[in-house]
Write a protein that holds these residues in place. Structure first.
Motif, PDB file in Angstrom:
ATOM      1  N   CYS A 256      46.386 -21.167  17.289  1.00  0.00           N
ATOM      2  CA  CYS A 256      46.479 -22.512  16.719  1.00  0.00           C
ATOM      3  C   CYS A 256      45.087 -23.138  16.619  1.00  0.00           C
ATOM      4  O   CYS A 256      44.749 -23.782  15.616  1.00  0.00           O
ATOM      5  N   SER A 257      44.289 -22.966  17.654  1.00  0.00           N
ATOM      6  CA  SER A 257      42.933 -23.498  17.641  1.00  0.00           C
ATOM      7  C   SER A 257      42.115 -22.873  16.520  1.00  0.00           C
ATOM      8  O   SER A 257      41.389 -23.572  15.784  1.00  0.00           O
ATOM      9  N   ARG A 258      42.225 -21.570  16.375  1.00  0.00           N
ATOM     10  CA  ARG A 258      41.489 -20.879  15.310  1.00  0.00           C
ATOM     11  C   ARG A 258      41.938 -21.349  13.934  1.00  0.00           C
ATOM     12  O   ARG A 258      41.116 -21.567  13.035  1.00  0.00           O
ATOM     13  N   ASP A 259      43.240 -21.523  13.761  1.00  0.00           N
ATOM     14  CA  ASP A 259      43.756 -21.971  12.464  1.00  0.00           C
ATOM     15  C   ASP A 259      43.254 -23.372  12.107  1.00  0.00           C
ATOM     16  O   ASP A 259      42.882 -23.648  10.969  1.00  0.00           O
ATOM     17  N   ALA A 260      43.241 -24.277  13.099  1.00  0.00           N
ATOM     18  CA  ALA A 260      42.784 -25.642  12.834  1.00  0.00           C
ATOM     19  C   ALA A 260      41.310 -25.651  12.451  1.00  0.00           C
ATOM     20  O   ALA A 260      40.902 -26.356  11.518  1.00  0.00           O
ATOM     21  N   VAL A 261      40.497 -24.868  13.152  1.00  0.00           N
ATOM     22  CA  VAL A 261      39.070 -24.815  12.845  1.00  0.00           C
ATOM     23  C   VAL A 261      38.829 -24.118  11.513  1.00  0.00           C
ATOM     24  O   VAL A 261      38.005 -24.561  10.703  1.00  0.00           O
ATOM     25  N   ARG A 262      39.541 -23.041  11.263  1.00  0.00           N
ATOM     26  CA  ARG A 262      39.374 -22.308  10.002  1.00  0.00           C
ATOM     27  C   ARG A 262      39.675 -23.208   8.803  1.00  0.00           C
ATOM     28  O   ARG A 262      38.944 -23.201   7.809  1.00  0.00           O
ATOM     29  N   GLN A 263      40.729 -24.013   8.906  1.00  0.00           N
ATOM     30  CA  GLN A 263      41.072 -24.924   7.809  1.00  0.00           C
ATOM     31  C   GLN A 263      39.983 -25.979   7.615  1.00  0.00           C
ATOM     32  O   GLN A 263      39.636 -26.325   6.480  1.00  0.00           O
ATOM     33  N   ALA A 264      39.407 -26.464   8.731  1.00  0.00           N
ATOM     34  CA  ALA A 264      38.333 -27.449   8.635  1.00  0.00           C
ATOM     35  C   ALA A 264      37.075 -26.834   8.019  1.00  0.00           C
ATOM     36  O   ALA A 264      36.372 -27.487   7.237  1.00  0.00           O
ATOM     37  N   VAL A 265      36.764 -25.589   8.363  1.00  0.00           N
ATOM     38  CA  VAL A 265      35.640 -24.889   7.735  1.00  0.00           C
ATOM     39  C   VAL A 265      35.835 -24.837   6.232  1.00  0.00           C
ATOM     40  O   VAL A 265      34.933 -25.161   5.439  1.00  0.00           O
ATOM     41  N   ASP A 266      37.034 -24.440   5.801  1.00  0.00           N
ATOM     42  CA  ASP A 266      37.317 -24.322   4.368  1.00  0.00           C
ATOM     43  C   ASP A 266      37.155 -25.664   3.660  1.00  0.00           C
ATOM     44  O   ASP A 266      36.603 -25.729   2.545  1.00  0.00           O
ATOM     45  N   LEU A 267      37.615 -26.745   4.283  1.00  0.00           N
ATOM     46  CA  LEU A 267      37.488 -28.068   3.661  1.00  0.00           C
ATOM     47  C   LEU A 267      36.025 -28.469   3.503  1.00  0.00           C
ATOM     48  O   LEU A 267      35.627 -29.001   2.452  1.00  0.00           O
ATOM     49  N   LEU A 268      35.219 -28.237   4.523  1.00  0.00           N
ATOM     50  CA  LEU A 268      33.804 -28.588   4.427  1.00  0.00           C
ATOM     51  C   LEU A 268      33.099 -27.771   3.355  1.00  0.00           C
ATOM     52  O   LEU A 268      32.251 -28.294   2.612  1.00  0.00           O
ATOM     53  N   VAL A 269      33.430 -26.499   3.243  1.00  0.00           N
ATOM     54  CA  VAL A 269      32.829 -25.656   2.199  1.00  0.00           C
ATOM     55  C   VAL A 269      33.224 -26.163   0.815  1.00  0.00           C
ATOM     56  O   VAL A 269      32.375 -26.299  -0.076  1.00  0.00           O
ATOM     57  N   GLU A 270      34.499 -26.465   0.645  1.00  0.00           N
ATOM     58  CA  GLU A 270      34.984 -26.908  -0.667  1.00  0.00           C
ATOM     59  C   GLU A 270      34.444 -28.280  -1.050  1.00  0.00           C
ATOM     60  O   GLU A 270      34.043 -28.515  -2.193  1.00  0.00           O
ATOM     61  N   GLU A 271      34.442 -29.207  -0.100  1.00  0.00           N
ATOM     62  CA  GLU A 271      34.103 -30.594  -0.416  1.00  0.00           C
ATOM     63  C   GLU A 271      32.604 -30.880  -0.386  1.00  0.00           C
ATOM     64  O   GLU A 271      32.117 -31.688  -1.174  1.00  0.00           O
ATOM     65  N   ARG A 272      31.872 -30.245   0.528  1.00  0.00           N
ATOM     66  CA  ARG A 272      30.447 -30.537   0.651  1.00  0.00           C
ATOM     67  C   ARG A 272      29.563 -29.468   0.035  1.00  0.00           C
ATOM     68  O   ARG A 272      28.353 -29.660  -0.133  1.00  0.00           O
ATOM     69  N   GLY A 273      30.156 -28.306  -0.269  1.00  0.00           N
ATOM     70  CA  GLY A 273      29.354 -27.233  -0.848  1.00  0.00           C
ATOM     71  C   GLY A 273      28.439 -26.552   0.149  1.00  0.00           C
ATOM     72  O   GLY A 273      27.488 -25.868  -0.233  1.00  0.00           O
ATOM     73  N   THR A 274      28.718 -26.707   1.432  1.00  0.00           N
ATOM     74  CA  THR A 274      27.900 -26.042   2.445  1.00  0.00           C
ATOM     75  C   THR A 274      28.286 -24.575   2.551  1.00  0.00           C
ATOM     76  O   THR A 274      29.351 -24.149   2.086  1.00  0.00           O
ATOM     77  N   SER A 275      27.429 -23.800   3.169  1.00  0.00           N
ATOM     78  CA  SER A 275      27.793 -22.423   3.479  1.00  0.00           C
ATOM     79  C   SER A 275      28.848 -22.424   4.578  1.00  0.00           C
ATOM     80  O   SER A 275      29.009 -23.410   5.309  1.00  0.00           O
ATOM     81  N   ARG A 276      29.569 -21.323   4.716  1.00  0.00           N
ATOM     82  CA  ARG A 276      30.550 -21.235   5.790  1.00  0.00           C
ATOM     83  C   ARG A 276      29.867 -21.322   7.149  1.00  0.00           C
ATOM     84  O   ARG A 276      30.411 -21.923   8.087  1.00  0.00           O
ATOM     85  N   GLU A 277      28.670 -20.745   7.259  1.00  0.00           N
ATOM     86  CA  GLU A 277      27.950 -20.791   8.527  1.00  0.00           C
ATOM     87  C   GLU A 277      27.594 -22.231   8.909  1.00  0.00           C
ATOM     88  O   GLU A 277      27.782 -22.646  10.060  1.00  0.00           O
ATOM     89  N   ASP A 278      27.082 -22.998   7.946  1.00  0.00           N
ATOM     90  CA  ASP A 278      26.730 -24.383   8.247  1.00  0.00           C
ATOM     91  C   ASP A 278      27.973 -25.228   8.530  1.00  0.00           C
ATOM     92  O   ASP A 278      27.935 -26.135   9.374  1.00  0.00           O
ATOM     93  N   ALA A 279      29.061 -24.944   7.836  1.00  0.00           N
ATOM     94  CA  ALA A 279      30.301 -25.683   8.095  1.00  0.00           C
ATOM     95  C   ALA A 279      30.792 -25.425   9.520  1.00  0.00           C
ATOM     96  O   ALA A 279      31.195 -26.352  10.236  1.00  0.00           O
ATOM     97  N   TYR A 280      30.735 -24.197   9.956  1.00  0.00           N
ATOM     98  CA  TYR A 280      31.166 -23.816  11.305  1.00  0.00           C
ATOM     99  C   TYR A 280      30.265 -24.471  12.357  1.00  0.00           C
ATOM    100  O   TYR A 280      30.746 -25.041  13.354  1.00  0.00           O
ATOM    101  N   LEU A 281      28.937 -24.416  12.141  1.00  0.00           N
ATOM    102  CA  LEU A 281      28.006 -25.095  13.039  1.00  0.00           C
ATOM    103  C   LEU A 281      28.301 -26.586  13.114  1.00  0.00           C
ATOM    104  O   LEU A 281      28.334 -27.182  14.190  1.00  0.00           O
ATOM    105  N   LEU A 282      28.516 -27.204  11.953  1.00  0.00           N
ATOM    106  CA  LEU A 282      28.744 -28.642  11.894  1.00  0.00           C
ATOM    107  C   LEU A 282      29.982 -29.032  12.699  1.00  0.00           C
ATOM    108  O   LEU A 282      29.988 -30.044  13.416  1.00  0.00           O
TER     109      LEU A 282
END
Length: 317
Positions: A256-282
């Protein structure tokens, strides 16, 4: 500007294991204040000009150095050591990284990655400049804090345990109180691993790792040892802002924790145009991972709370 000059009695001697056999760096009385100069979590292996190549060759035996141990007169097994965090003065830079094998989504981010950040803690300063378009407000906290275990050592400083250690509780900042069970005579207290900012969960495995000048008060509470560390929080350590919370729902809390974070990573990539690495760090720095629902066992809900200002336009309606 550089770290402030230490005031009065201070210690910077560090170690990288918990061990009841370590000689104390100082003997203090109950109620004394001590000041320590901590090193960033790489133990001097990284600097402002470091790159991802330096992450790939980190000597993990040197990470998370802590300053101490302090022998507190009168502290005995069964007592509590009450640690009041009085101040945390930060260095002018910090680092955040994806270290292979570390973090909630380590299998999805196998390559080393590094971001160094300017840290501005002057009055009215800008905070932490993680990305060109992302400045995070400062939230200084102490990641590793504890006493020596009674079992013969050495013990790695990295995993948390009953006696404290690498707890990485975001609320352990100025104004907070940490109550630790004493396991050996004198307690043998140490601390380190300061972050300029970190989210609950520290999902990628790092916050903004930085050096700091930390001042604490150490007080013995006879016979009051808790079963494990207890943190008394302070209003200054709370996040008071609106969030967007992604969810992980299922029968496994870790997934569940992984799924919640994974979805947040995807949103940051889609909305801010960041790399997946930067989204995960953020997310590791600015988002808070929470267990939101356990009442409907075996179905759990974990939420990843992302500051709304990082996703201001979502959803587009």
């Amino acid at each position: 500007m550089p770290l402030p000059r230490p005031r009065g009695t201070h210690v910077s001697a560090s170690h990288t294991v918990w061990d009841r056999a370590l000689d104390p760096v100082a003997v203090v009385r109950s109620g004394d204040e001590v000041e320590v100069l901590t090193q960033e979590a790489s133990g001097g292996q990284l600097g402002p000009g470091s790159t991802a190549a330096d992450i790939a060759v980190l000597d993990l035996r040197r990470i998370n150095p802590v300053v101490g141990p302090f022998f507190v007169e009168g502290a005995r097994p069964g007592d509590a050591l009450v640690v009041d965090v009085l101040s945390v003065d930060l260095d002018t830079w910090g680092w955040s990284a994806l270290i292979p094998g570390f973090g909630l989504l380590a299998d999805e981010f196998p390559e080393p990655y590094l971001r160094t950040s300017a840290v501005d803690s002057t009055p009215g300063g800008g905070g932490v400049q993680l990305l060109p378009d992302v400045v995070l407000p400062l939230a200084p906290m102490v990641g590793t804090i504890g006493v020596a275990p009674p079992e013969p050592g050495p013990h790695s400083v990295v995993p948390p345990r009953r006696w404290g250690g690498n707890l990485d509780i975001r609320d352990v900042g100025p104004g907070a109180r940490v109550v630790l069970p004493v396991g050996v005579e004198g307690g043998l207290f140490s601390l380190g691993d300061v972050h300029a900012v970190m989210g609950d969960g520290e999902v990628c495995g790092t916050g903004v790792e930085t050096s700091a000048l930390v001042r604490v008060r150490l007080t013995v509470a006879p016979g009051r040892a808790p079963a494990s560390p207890v943190v008394v929080t302070d209003l200054r350590t709370l996040r008071l802002e609106t969030t967007l919370a992604t969810t992980g729902v299922g029968d496994d809390l870790l997934e569940c924790s992984r799924d919640a974070v994974r979805q947040a990573v995807d949103l940051l990539v889609e909305e801010r145009g960041t790399s997946r690495e930067d989204a995960y760090l953020l997310l590791s720095l600015a988002a808070d991972l929470r267990v939101s629902e356990v009442v409907d066992a075996p179905h759990w809900v974990v939420t990843c709370h992302v500051p709304r200002r990082l996703l201001p336009g979502w959803p587009h309606v």
